[in-house]
Design a protein around this motif. Structure first.
Motif, PDB file in Angstrom:
ATOM      1  N   UNK A  93       8.767   0.153 -34.501  1.00  0.00           N
ATOM      2  CA  UNK A  93       9.749  -0.124 -35.560  1.00  0.00           C
ATOM      3  C   UNK A  93      11.055  -0.654 -35.003  1.00  0.00           C
ATOM      4  N   UNK A  94      11.585  -0.067 -33.894  1.00  0.00           N
ATOM      5  CA  UNK A  94      12.877  -0.525 -33.370  1.00  0.00           C
ATOM      6  C   UNK A  94      12.797  -1.943 -32.814  1.00  0.00           C
ATOM      7  N   UNK A  95      11.642  -2.330 -32.223  1.00  0.00           N
ATOM      8  CA  UNK A  95      11.484  -3.702 -31.718  1.00  0.00           C
ATOM      9  C   UNK A  95      11.233  -4.658 -32.867  1.00  0.00           C
ATOM     10  N   UNK A  96      10.520  -4.215 -33.873  1.00  0.00           N
ATOM     11  CA  UNK A  96      10.240  -5.075 -35.023  1.00  0.00           C
ATOM     12  C   UNK A  96      11.530  -5.410 -35.753  1.00  0.00           C
ATOM     13  N   UNK A  97      12.472  -4.484 -35.796  1.00  0.00           N
ATOM     14  CA  UNK A  97      13.746  -4.742 -36.461  1.00  0.00           C
ATOM     15  C   UNK A  97      14.556  -5.803 -35.719  1.00  0.00           C
TER      16      UNK A  97
END
Length: 184
Positions: free
Chosen positions: A176-180
């Motif tokens: 999730x943090x990289x996708x953001x």
């Protein structure tokens, strides 16, 4: 479409294939025998049609002859040289020969329908044989070879997996943090 044994696989994994290229040939020996039988039945039906046409020609000739005989007998009866009984017999013969002609025409129609049914059966079996040759629907690459010669493929069974090179996509899963942080 039906369970058939794999006879040949024409491509290996990694091979580039084009639309219409033969990939797999299934064994159609049983279907070939059915096709030969269906063609023989079609030929027999054609012969029955020829016999029916000949019977019609024969009956038409007999009707014409019977009508001529009625005219002759009627003329003889008018002149007093022939009997009424003979004229009645000739008229009855016209009726029976016309009935025989109608019967021959009905047989001809039946024979025509048998020819059409036999022809449809031949086409149906030929389609089944054609369907037993698997061809590539797209430009692609063989990803997996799922069957080997001698195996029986069930209806809808898979022999190969082909990747369509005109419609390549990839799914990537990110935390999730990289996708953001990823720019679309």
């Amino acid at each position: 479409k039906e369970p058939l044994r794999v006879r040949e696989i024409e491509v290996d994994e990694g091979a580039l294939v084009e639309p219409g290229q033969v990939l797999v040939k299934l064994d159609t020996s049983t279907l070939d025998a059915q096709l030969a039988e269906a063609k023989a039945r079609e030929a027999a039906a054609q012969e029955q049609l020829a016999v029916a046409l000949a019977a019609i020609a024969k009956q038409q000739s007999e009707v014409e002859l019977a009508q001529i005989e009625v005219e002759r007998s009627a003329n003889l009866t008018k002149e007093g040289a022939g009997s009424q009984r003979e004229l009645d017999v000739r008229r009855a013969k016209v009726g029976t020969t016309q009935a025989s002609l109608a019967e021959a025409k009905a047989m001809q129609q039946t024979a025509r329908e048998q020819v059409e049914a036999a022809r449809a059966n031949v086409e149906e079996i030929q389609t089944r044989i054609t369907d037993a040759t698997l061809t590539s629907p797209v430009t692609g690459r063989v990803l997996y070879r799922l069957a080997e010669p001698g195996e029986v493929l069930a209806p809808g069974g898979k022999a190969l997996t082909v990747v369509n090179l005109e419609d390549v996509y990839m799914e990537i899963f990110l935390p999730a943090e990289q996708a953001a942080r990823a720019k679309i």
